[in-house]
Design a protein around this motif. Sequence first.
Motif, PDB file in Angstrom:
ATOM      1  N   MET A 111      29.924  40.421  52.543  1.00 44.17           N
ATOM      2  CA  MET A 111      31.127  40.167  51.763  1.00 44.17           C
ATOM      3  C   MET A 111      31.030  40.897  50.432  1.00 44.17           C
ATOM      4  SD  MET A 111      32.573  36.542  50.473  1.00 44.17           S
ATOM      5  CE  MET A 111      33.364  36.554  48.919  1.00 44.17           C
ATOM      6  N   THR A 112      32.094  41.522  50.035  1.00 44.22           N
ATOM      7  CA  THR A 112      32.108  42.194  48.744  1.00 44.22           C
ATOM      8  C   THR A 112      32.640  41.245  47.688  1.00 44.22           C
ATOM      9  OG1 THR A 112      34.319  43.076  49.086  1.00 44.22           O
ATOM     10  CG2 THR A 112      32.474  44.438  49.833  1.00 44.22           C
ATOM     11  N   ASP A 113      32.185  41.457  46.479  1.00 42.39           N
ATOM     12  CA  ASP A 113      32.612  40.617  45.368  1.00 42.39           C
ATOM     13  C   ASP A 113      33.711  41.303  44.568  1.00 42.39           C
ATOM     14  OD1 ASP A 113      30.802  38.620  45.988  1.00 42.39           O
ATOM     15  OD2 ASP A 113      29.222  39.504  44.780  1.00 42.39           O
ATOM     16  N   GLU A 114      34.672  41.871  45.264  1.00 42.88           N
ATOM     17  CA  GLU A 114      35.728  42.582  44.560  1.00 42.88           C
ATOM     18  C   GLU A 114      36.751  41.605  43.982  1.00 42.88           C
ATOM     19  OE1 GLU A 114      38.881  43.894  47.918  1.00 42.88           O
ATOM     20  OE2 GLU A 114      36.879  44.759  48.120  1.00 42.88           O
ATOM     21  N   TYR A 115      37.315  41.999  42.864  1.00 39.62           N
ATOM     22  CA  TYR A 115      38.323  41.179  42.183  1.00 39.62           C
ATOM     23  C   TYR A 115      39.621  41.202  42.975  1.00 39.62           C
ATOM     24  CZ  TYR A 115      41.734  39.769  38.703  1.00 39.62           C
ATOM     25  OH  TYR A 115      42.752  39.141  38.052  1.00 39.62           O
ATOM     26  N   ARG A 116      40.233  40.043  43.152  1.00 45.20           N
ATOM     27  CA  ARG A 116      41.482  39.931  43.906  1.00 45.20           C
ATOM     28  C   ARG A 116      42.579  39.439  42.964  1.00 45.20           C
ATOM     29  NH1 ARG A 116      40.738  38.755  49.558  1.00 45.20           N
ATOM     30  NH2 ARG A 116      42.992  38.942  49.535  1.00 45.20           N
ATOM     31  N   ALA A 117      43.365  40.366  42.441  1.00 42.83           N
ATOM     32  CA  ALA A 117      44.419  40.036  41.472  1.00 42.83           C
ATOM     33  C   ALA A 117      45.471  39.121  42.079  1.00 42.83           C
ATOM     34  CB  ALA A 117      45.063  41.316  40.955  1.00 42.83           C
ATOM     35  N   GLU A 118      45.769  39.300  43.366  1.00 44.30           N
ATOM     36  CA  GLU A 118      46.800  38.460  43.995  1.00 44.30           C
ATOM     37  C   GLU A 118      46.381  36.994  44.049  1.00 44.30           C
ATOM     38  OE1 GLU A 118      44.313  40.157  47.395  1.00 44.30           O
ATOM     39  OE2 GLU A 118      45.115  40.898  45.508  1.00 44.30           O
ATOM     40  N   ILE A 119      45.091  36.743  44.193  1.00 47.54           N
ATOM     41  CA  ILE A 119      44.615  35.356  44.202  1.00 47.54           C
ATOM     42  C   ILE A 119      44.740  34.759  42.807  1.00 47.54           C
ATOM     43  CG2 ILE A 119      42.580  33.906  44.507  1.00 47.54           C
ATOM     44  CD1 ILE A 119      41.831  35.638  46.883  1.00 47.54           C
ATOM     45  N   ASP A 120      44.394  35.529  41.792  1.00 48.18           N
ATOM     46  CA  ASP A 120      44.582  35.042  40.422  1.00 48.18           C
ATOM     47  C   ASP A 120      46.055  34.767  40.133  1.00 48.18           C
ATOM     48  OD1 ASP A 120      42.094  34.689  39.399  1.00 48.18           O
ATOM     49  OD2 ASP A 120      42.052  36.537  38.219  1.00 48.18           O
ATOM     50  N   GLY A 121      46.941  35.595  40.650  1.00 48.91           N
ATOM     51  CA  GLY A 121      48.382  35.381  40.466  1.00 48.91           C
ATOM     52  C   GLY A 121      48.843  34.088  41.113  1.00 48.91           C
ATOM     53  N   LEU A 122      48.372  33.827  42.331  1.00 44.41           N
ATOM     54  CA  LEU A 122      48.729  32.571  43.012  1.00 44.41           C
ATOM     55  C   LEU A 122      48.174  31.358  42.266  1.00 44.41           C
ATOM     56  CD1 LEU A 122      48.200  33.556  46.744  1.00 44.41           C
ATOM     57  CD2 LEU A 122      50.371  33.034  45.620  1.00 44.41           C
TER      58      LEU A 122
END
Length: 90
Positions: A1-12
């Motif tokens: 699993m990568t630890d990439e930032y997910r902007a859409e999750i922060d938006g939700l």
Amino acid sequence: MTDEYRAEIDGLRAIAVLSVILFHSGVSFLPGGFVGVDVFFVISGYLITAIIIGEMYEQTFSAADFSDLVLPHTLRSSFANPSSSVCEPA
């Protein structure tokens, strides 16, 4: 699993928190602020499950390490709001 930032999750998450804040401030066009809490919990469950599955796939999952990560947050929120950790009789 990568630890990439997910902007859409922060938006939700922001929308979920904002809906709860608006509900408690008495905004009438947004009934049902509890939906924001549900959305927040679903997102948290998704993220936690993704971490567990990723670590299991990499064969690095440890229940002890996971509890060391999760328990401090759980206990902190229980102390911040004692009524959330006490079962009241009906």
